[in-house]
Design a protein around this motif. Structure first.
Motif, PDB file in Angstrom:
ATOM      1  N   ASP A  53       0.834  -1.190   0.000  1.00 43.88           N
ATOM      2  CA  ASP A  53       0.000   0.000   0.000  1.00 43.88           C
ATOM      3  C   ASP A  53       0.872   1.245   0.000  1.00 43.88           C
ATOM      4  O   ASP A  53       2.100   1.182   0.041  1.00 43.88           O
ATOM      5  N   ALA A  54       0.228   2.413  -0.042  1.00 42.09           N
ATOM      6  CA  ALA A  54       0.979   3.665  -0.189  1.00 42.09           C
ATOM      7  C   ALA A  54       1.855   3.949   1.017  1.00 42.09           C
ATOM      8  O   ALA A  54       2.963   4.465   0.894  1.00 42.09           O
ATOM      9  N   GLU A  55       1.387   3.617   2.217  1.00 43.45           N
ATOM     10  CA  GLU A  55       2.137   3.950   3.424  1.00 43.45           C
ATOM     11  C   GLU A  55       3.450   3.193   3.469  1.00 43.45           C
ATOM     12  O   GLU A  55       4.495   3.743   3.776  1.00 43.45           O
ATOM     13  N   ARG A  56       3.407   1.889   3.125  1.00 39.62           N
ATOM     14  CA  ARG A  56       4.638   1.114   3.157  1.00 39.62           C
ATOM     15  C   ARG A  56       5.393   1.215   1.839  1.00 39.62           C
ATOM     16  O   ARG A  56       6.572   0.961   1.779  1.00 39.62           O
ATOM     17  N   HIS A  63      -4.536  14.127 -11.915  1.00 42.34           N
ATOM     18  CA  HIS A  63      -3.591  13.006 -11.905  1.00 42.34           C
ATOM     19  C   HIS A  63      -3.730  12.217 -10.614  1.00 42.34           C
ATOM     20  O   HIS A  63      -3.697  12.782  -9.521  1.00 42.34           O
ATOM     21  N   SER A  64      -3.896  10.912 -10.735  1.00 42.18           N
ATOM     22  CA  SER A  64      -3.927  10.023  -9.567  1.00 42.18           C
ATOM     23  C   SER A  64      -3.044   8.816  -9.844  1.00 42.18           C
ATOM     24  O   SER A  64      -3.114   8.221 -10.926  1.00 42.18           O
ATOM     25  N   SER A  65      -2.202   8.479  -8.862  1.00 37.72           N
ATOM     26  CA  SER A  65      -1.275   7.357  -9.018  1.00 37.72           C
ATOM     27  C   SER A  65      -0.785   6.938  -7.646  1.00 37.72           C
ATOM     28  O   SER A  65      -0.955   7.667  -6.661  1.00 37.72           O
ATOM     29  N   PRO A  66      -0.143   5.756  -7.512  1.00 38.67           N
ATOM     30  CA  PRO A  66       0.465   5.375  -6.228  1.00 38.67           C
ATOM     31  C   PRO A  66       1.516   6.380  -5.763  1.00 38.67           C
ATOM     32  O   PRO A  66       1.678   6.592  -4.558  1.00 38.67           O
ATOM     33  N   ALA A  96      -4.517   3.933 -10.661  1.00 38.44           N
ATOM     34  CA  ALA A  96      -5.257   4.715  -9.667  1.00 38.44           C
ATOM     35  C   ALA A  96      -6.176   3.858  -8.813  1.00 38.44           C
ATOM     36  O   ALA A  96      -6.483   4.208  -7.671  1.00 38.44           O
ATOM     37  N   LEU A  97      -6.640   2.725  -9.350  1.00 40.96           N
ATOM     38  CA  LEU A  97      -7.573   1.869  -8.623  1.00 40.96           C
ATOM     39  C   LEU A  97      -6.911   0.581  -8.146  1.00 40.96           C
ATOM     40  O   LEU A  97      -7.600  -0.349  -7.730  1.00 40.96           O
TER      41      LEU A  97
END
Length: 663
Positions: A123-126, A435-438, A560-561
């Protein structure tokens, strides 16, 4: 117990007891436990401190060469359920009673769970840093700069633990060189060892994180969604590596998968959890597939385990995609060019990372990448991990410094001024792109409220003050109301949309709509809940909506998803193309919403004046409106990119996926 009856608990306990009948102590043993994020107090209630999971029973056998081989998979439509279950196995979250979770085998070999069990989440946090240290750069464009900082460690440094500036704090002195060579060859990392980790693609970063866990020689490896974000070819390679690990049992393997991923044939045991955090069944794969679960749960277990096959088998009967497009629906006519690349060739010294080919252009072969995107076009950029997709996007978003010097026009202008024409500024570009991305997720300010997250689409930077007019405020409110249940799942009151659905007539719906529009009290939660407090799937949804809400000329969705729950993903894709006009798709019919009937829609979905650019390795995440595609070649091959046009939504033309990837 919230997740099932006493009968279900007894069944799980009996199954667990059978697993305990082993020649060695279990590595992980959980008996009828409940798990919480914080310790339950006397004054806590189910609403203020709900249990994450209840009645959990699980046993992972030790490995002494005599026990039967075990490789486990946790399968659930909910990304939250999958992650929480693996985190519980790793020793995270509060266990009640405390003695219900133990590690008997680890005690016999004098190892702590922290060292013997490695959890690898994506996930984004790790994932914002490859290994929990800030080695990915301090800001989004840092990875493309030629100047290297002291903290720009290479992959070899990361894998061997040499990521501390203080040499005394380095932890890689005990790395086994044989294991290092073996793992880096297995995961195809040898050619990347001297590359800064900041330059790795998402798929390469994933392989590096798994390699680091394996080099530590854990007893148990927990992989949360190992196949997400991998192109089909890399996915097959990764599946083979994991199969070999499972067969050797060094380490024991437990991984989580989405239902649509399917269950590999080499998996021996499964845990099935539904969207409501209920453990429906666990045990051998054959037993669960054969219906060895509580009678009341059989239908749900069958639905989850057969999601992929059911979707494929039903494709011939379905005439409308899950986001409301017919099987045969032509693309929109293209308008003016928003992005133009006329022979782009990007290199770092002698290494070419994009455009190392010749393309047939106007009857001749010309070097570099020749490509354009126009208003009305919905295009997917695809290709293997490391083929240059993210680099290509960085040129479009102008995060890459070489955007200034390459033959690129954005919205009809170059970054540098030309004769009689000023260059386009970064702020102009940001205002006209969503814009949406990891990567955006990793660097996004976590302290913003839910409302401010969406409003930041009208700001020069996320923390800057947004410039909102009345229409912009209405669009933010519309997005919050449409996704109120997903963004604030703790609320017990019916949402705006649910209240409208229960009205007896269109006139009653108009009155309710007018009343709520005047008060806005139903959206108070959005100004209190912060981005940080939202679940991972909801954070991804928020950034997805942020990319759409200001109605930019160009919407860019780069994975994004990825990792989002299936039901939320489908609702988001429907909203992307139709906004509030379509509420759901039932029996091959796109159902008009009540808002559309009473003339209350504010967000209408993508317009013919907008362009959409999507990057995804999962066909389920590709919107049904995508018609054009560009597939970049394997790095170093020198082949030109392949292009094509889809006759309709990819979901209803499954053979097109193999065509895109050249299979």
């Amino acid at each position: 117990m919230r997740w099932g009856s006493c009968g279900v608990a007894r069944r799980s306990l009996n199954a667990t007891a059978r697993l305990y009948h082993s020649t060695t102590a279990p590595v992980i043993k959980i008996e009828n436990a409940a798990f919480y994020r914080k310790y339950p107090g006397v004054n806590d209630s189910p609403s203020t401190n709900p249990p994450l999971l209840e009645g959990v029973n699980f046993a992972l056998l030790g490995n002494d060469g005599r026990d039967p081989l075990q490789s486990w998979v946790v399968i659930s439509p909910s990304s939250v359920a999958r992650t929480i279950f693996l985190q519980i196995l790793a020793g995270q979250h509060i266990c009640i009673p405390p003695t219900a979770r133990s590690y008997p085998y680890l005690s016999t070999i004098s190892q702590s769970p922290q060292h013997a069990i490695k959890y690898v989440g994506f996930d984004a946090e790790r994932g914002s840093s490859v290994g929990g240290t800030s080695v990915r750069g301090a800001y989004l464009s840092a990875r493309y700069e030629s100047r290297r900082e002291e903290t720009d460690f290479c992959v070899q440094d990361y894998l061997t633990g040499h990521t501390e500036l203080n040499a005394l704090e380095r932890d890689g002195l005990g790395v086994d060189s044989h294991m290092f060579d073996k793992v880096t060859r297995q995961l195809n990392l040898r050619s990347l060892l001297q590359m800064p980790v900041a330059n790795l693609s998402n798929g390469q970063t994933r392989r590096a994180r798994i390699a680091k866990a394996l080099i530590a020689k854990p007893e148990v490896l927990l992989l949360d969604g190992p196949f997400m974000g991998l192109d089909p070819n890399t996915l097959r390679t990764m599946a083979e590596v994991l199969r070999q690990i499972a067969e050797r049992q060094q380490p024991r393997l437990v991984m989580s998968l989405r239902p649509e991923d399917g269950v590999p044939e080499w998996v021996s045991h499964m845990v099935v959890i539904d969207e409501h955090m209920r453990v429906l069944g666990q045990g051998t794969k054959q037993g669960l597939l054969g219906g060895d679960v509580e009678a009341s749960d059989k239908v749900e277990v069958h639905r989850i385990l057969n999601a992929g096959e059911n979707a494929h088998g039903a494709a011939a009967q379905v005439q409308v995609s899950r986001d409301g497009f017919e099987r045969s629906s032509p693309p929109l006519p293209p308008g003016e060019a928003l992005v133009e690349m006329r022979g782009v060739r990007l290199a770092y010294g002698d290494k070419v990372v994009l455009g190392d080919w010749k393309q047939s252009v106007a009857g001749g072969d010309k070097p570099g990448l020749w490509w354009s995107l126009h208003r009305g076009q919905r295009c997917a950029i695809l290709g293997p991990n490391g083929s240059g997709k993210t680099t290509m996007l960085s040129l479009i978003t102008s995060d890459h410094p070489q955007t200034y010097s390459l033959p690129i026009k954005l919205f009809g202008r170059s970054r540098l001024p030309g004769p009689g024409q000023p260059g386009i500024s970064l702020f102009d570009i940001q205002r006209r792109m969503g814009h949406s991305s990891p990567e955006v997720h990793a660097f996004f300010p976590k302290g913003l409220t839910i409302r401010r997250t969406l409003e930041s689409a009208w700001a020069d930077a996320p923390l800057a003050k947004p410039k909102l007019n009345d229409h912009a405020k209405q669009r933010v409110d519309a997005c919050l109301r449409w996704f109120a249940r997903e963004l604030e799942p703790a609320q017990s009151e019916p949402t705006f949309a649910q209240r409208l659905e229960t009205t007896t007539s269109d006139e009653a719906a108009r009155e309710l709509h007018a009343h709520l529009m005047g008060s806005n009290t139903d959206l108070d939660w959005a100004s209190k809940l912060t981005f940080r407090e939202a679940k991972f799937s909801n954070q991804r949804l928020l950034l997805f909506l942020r990319a759409l809400v200001s109605q930019p000329d160009l919407v860019i969705l780069d994975e994004a998803l990825s990792g989002i729950d299936e039901a939320i993903r489908d609702k988001a894709l429907l909203f992307l193309s139709h906004g509030e006009k379509v509420s759901k798709v039932v029996d091959n019919i796109a159902q008009s919403s009540i808002l559309a009937r009473i003339g209350g829609t504010v967000v209408h979905g993508l317009s013919p004046q907008q362009a959409l650019l999507v990057i995804s390795h999962s066909k389920e995440d590709v919107p049904g409106c995508i018609r054009e595609w560009l597939c970049l070649p394997e790095p170093g091959e020198g082949r030109e990119p392949r292009t094509g046009v889809l006759p309709g939504p990819l979901e209803l033309n499954p053979g097109a996926w193999g065509e895109i990837w050249g299979r």
